[in-house]
Design a protein around this motif. Structure first.
Motif, PDB file in Angstrom:
ATOM      1  N   LYS A   7      13.061   8.972  -1.529  1.00 60.21           N
ATOM      2  CA  LYS A   7      12.721   9.398  -0.190  1.00 60.21           C
ATOM      3  C   LYS A   7      13.314   8.747   1.361  1.00 60.21           C
ATOM      4  N   ILE A   8      12.480   7.481   0.325  1.00 63.83           N
ATOM      5  CA  ILE A   8      12.407   5.986   1.563  1.00 63.83           C
ATOM      6  C   ILE A   8      12.818   5.329   0.929  1.00 63.83           C
ATOM      7  N   LEU A   9      13.114   3.990   1.361  1.00 62.96           N
ATOM      8  CA  LEU A   9      13.287   3.151   1.488  1.00 62.96           C
ATOM      9  C   LEU A   9      12.268   2.263   2.054  1.00 62.96           C
ATOM     10  N   LEU A  10      11.928   1.110   1.527  1.00 59.39           N
ATOM     11  CA  LEU A  10      10.994   0.347   1.233  1.00 59.39           C
ATOM     12  C   LEU A  10      11.286  -1.130   1.437  1.00 59.39           C
ATOM     13  N   MET A  11      11.287  -2.239   2.536  1.00 63.87           N
ATOM     14  CA  MET A  11      11.799  -3.145   2.137  1.00 63.87           C
ATOM     15  C   MET A  11      11.313  -3.990   2.410  1.00 63.87           C
ATOM     16  N   PRO A  67       2.948   4.236  -7.305  1.00 63.65           N
ATOM     17  CA  PRO A  67       4.258   3.873  -7.575  1.00 63.65           C
ATOM     18  C   PRO A  67       4.965   5.139  -7.969  1.00 63.65           C
ATOM     19  N   GLY A  68       6.241   5.667  -7.284  1.00 67.39           N
ATOM     20  CA  GLY A  68       6.987   7.171  -7.459  1.00 67.39           C
ATOM     21  C   GLY A  68       7.986   6.729  -7.387  1.00 67.39           C
ATOM     22  N   ALA A  69       8.899   7.819  -7.775  1.00 64.51           N
ATOM     23  CA  ALA A  69      10.428   7.612  -7.622  1.00 64.51           C
ATOM     24  C   ALA A  69      10.257   7.920  -6.273  1.00 64.51           C
ATOM     25  N   ASP A  70       9.452   8.426  -5.212  1.00 68.18           N
ATOM     26  CA  ASP A  70      10.443   9.243  -3.849  1.00 68.18           C
ATOM     27  C   ASP A  70      10.124   7.814  -2.451  1.00 68.18           C
ATOM     28  N   ARG A  71       9.910   6.419  -3.788  1.00 68.83           N
ATOM     29  CA  ARG A  71      10.228   5.261  -2.729  1.00 68.83           C
ATOM     30  C   ARG A  71      10.708   4.463  -3.455  1.00 68.83           C
ATOM     31  N   GLY A  72      11.715   3.498  -2.648  1.00 64.52           N
ATOM     32  CA  GLY A  72      12.449   2.878  -3.481  1.00 64.52           C
ATOM     33  C   GLY A  72      11.866   1.624  -2.470  1.00 64.52           C
ATOM     34  N   VAL A  73      12.074   0.520  -3.440  1.00 62.80           N
ATOM     35  CA  VAL A  73      11.284  -1.253  -2.531  1.00 62.80           C
ATOM     36  C   VAL A  73      12.019  -2.150  -3.157  1.00 62.80           C
ATOM     37  N   VAL A  74      12.373  -2.803  -1.662  1.00 61.62           N
ATOM     38  CA  VAL A  74      13.486  -3.555  -2.227  1.00 61.62           C
ATOM     39  C   VAL A  74      12.904  -4.862  -1.449  1.00 61.62           C
ATOM     40  N   PHE A  75      12.324  -6.303  -2.714  1.00 64.69           N
ATOM     41  CA  PHE A  75      11.962  -7.695  -2.096  1.00 64.69           C
ATOM     42  C   PHE A  75      12.879  -8.544  -1.388  1.00 64.69           C
ATOM     43  N   LEU A  92       0.772  -1.444   0.084  1.00 59.95           N
ATOM     44  CA  LEU A  92      -0.067   0.070  -0.266  1.00 59.95           C
ATOM     45  C   LEU A  92       0.553   1.105  -0.098  1.00 59.95           C
ATOM     46  N   ILE A  93       1.999   1.751   0.920  1.00 58.92           N
ATOM     47  CA  ILE A  93       2.577   2.389   1.219  1.00 58.92           C
ATOM     48  C   ILE A  93       3.673   2.807  -0.436  1.00 58.92           C
ATOM     49  N   ALA A  94       3.971   0.980  -1.319  1.00 61.32           N
ATOM     50  CA  ALA A  94       4.536   1.768  -2.363  1.00 61.32           C
ATOM     51  C   ALA A  94       3.718   2.302  -3.416  1.00 61.32           C
TER      52      ALA A  94
END
Length: 262
Positions: free
Chosen positions: A153-157, A73-81, A51-53
Motif C-alpha cells: 500500500k505504501i513504499l518506504l524509502m 513488518p507486513g506486506a502492506d509496507r514495502g521497504v527500500v534501503f 518504526l513505520i516498517a
C-alpha cells in the motif's frame, strides 16, 4: 491508503540513561502521495522509517495503515534501503520474486508479476543477470522492483540514492518520479538532501534534531510532472531556501544543500 503516525516517540537505553530519538511525531501520507522527511543528523529519520516498517517498536504513540495498527513488518509496507540488499547468488528475476515466493504466490503468477515490474523499472533485458553485473543505479532499481512486486500500500524509502554518484543520483530521481507518476504508489521517502526532497515530493516534513520532532510541514505546489529545468526556477529555489533556513535555526547543524545524514 492512509498512513497515520500519532504522538510517536522512541527512546533507546544507554549506559548514561535513555536517549530520546523521536518525540511526539505526527504525520500522515494519503493514497497516491509522495511525501519526504528531511532533517539533519540526529533527527531520527531512519528510526521513524524503521518504526513505520515494523522493524522497531515505539515507546509511545501509534502507527496505522488504513486504520490497522502497525505491530510488525507486513506486506502492506514495502521497504527500500540505501544499501541494495540484493542476494548476490540470485538472478535479478529471482531477487524480485523472492518475497513473493515467501508469501506463497504460485509460480505462474509470481513470474508474471516479476516480468511486469522488471519492465516497469526498465530491466527486463537483465532478468537473468546477477547483481554484480549491474551498476549501482540498476541494482537499486531491482530493489525497488522487488518492493513493488509485493504490491504494498505504501513504499518506504530510506536514503535510496545516498550511495550513488551525483549523475546516477539525478537519473534515479527522474526515474523514481516517472515510476510514481505511472504507478501512483504512495511513497514516504527519508532524505538528507533538501534539493532532492523539493524535486520529488508533494509535501515535506522538516525535522528538528536531538530529539526528532516535526518542525514544519511544507506543501510543494509544483506540477506532478517535473523535469530538471524546475531546479533553475526561482519558485524552486524559494522552497529550498525556506527548508535550509529552518535547518539553520538549529545551532551546531552544518549548512549545505544536503544536510548530513542521520
Amino acid at each position: 491508503m492512509h498512513l497515520e503516525v500519532v504522538g510517536l516517540s522512541k527512546s533507546f537505553p544507554t549506559r548514561r540513561g535513555p536517549i530520546l530519538a523521536l518525540d511526539g511525531v505526527n504525520l500522515h501520507v494519503e493514497s497516491g502521495e509522495f511525501v519526504c522527511v528531511v532533517g539533519a543528523s540526529g533527527s531520527g529519520k531512519t528510526t521513524l522509517l524503521r518504526l513505520i516498517a515494523g522493524l522497531e517498536q515505539p515507546s509511545r504513540g501509534s502507527i496505522s495503515v488504513d486504520g490497522e495498527p502497525v505491530i510488525g513488518p507486513g506486506a502492506d509496507r514495502g521497504v527500500v534501503f540505501q544499501s541494495y540488499t540484493l542476494y548476490p547468488w540470485m538472478t535479478v528475476a529471482e531477487n524480485v520474486g523472492f518475497g513473493l515466493k515467501l508469501q506463497g504466490v504460485k509460480r505462474q503468477e509470481r513470474e508474471a508479476r516479476v516480468d511486469y515490474f522488471l519492465e516497469i523499472v526498465g530491466l527486463e533485458r537483465f532478468a537473468k543477470a546477477l547483481p554484480k553485473q549491474l551498476s549501482g543505479g540498476m541494482q537499486q532499481r531491482v530493489a525497488i522492483a522487488r518492493a513493488l512486486a509485493a504490491q504494498p500500500k505504501i513504499l518506504l524509502m530510506d536514503e535510496p540514492f545516498g550511495a550513488l554518484d551525483v549523475q546516477t543520483k539525478e537519473t534515479m530521481q527522474e526515474f523514481l518520479l516517472d515510476l510514481w507518476q505511472r504507478t501512483r504508489t504512495s511513497i514516504l521517502m527519508i532524505t538528507h538532501d533538501v534539493e532532492e526532497a523539493v524535486f520529488l515530493a508533494q509535501r515535506i516534513y522538516v525535522f528538528t534534531s536531538h530529539p526528532g520532532r516535526v518542525k514544519r510541514e511544507i506543501r510543494v505546489d509544483f506540477p506532478s510532472r517535473r523535469d530538471y529545468s524546475l531546479k533553475r526556477t526561482s519558485s524552486f529555489q524559494e522552497v529550498k531556501d525556506e527548508i535550509l533556513a529552518l535547518l539553520r535555526e538549529q545551532k551546531g547543524i552544518p549548512l549545505s544543500d544536503a544536510a548530513p545524514a542521520g
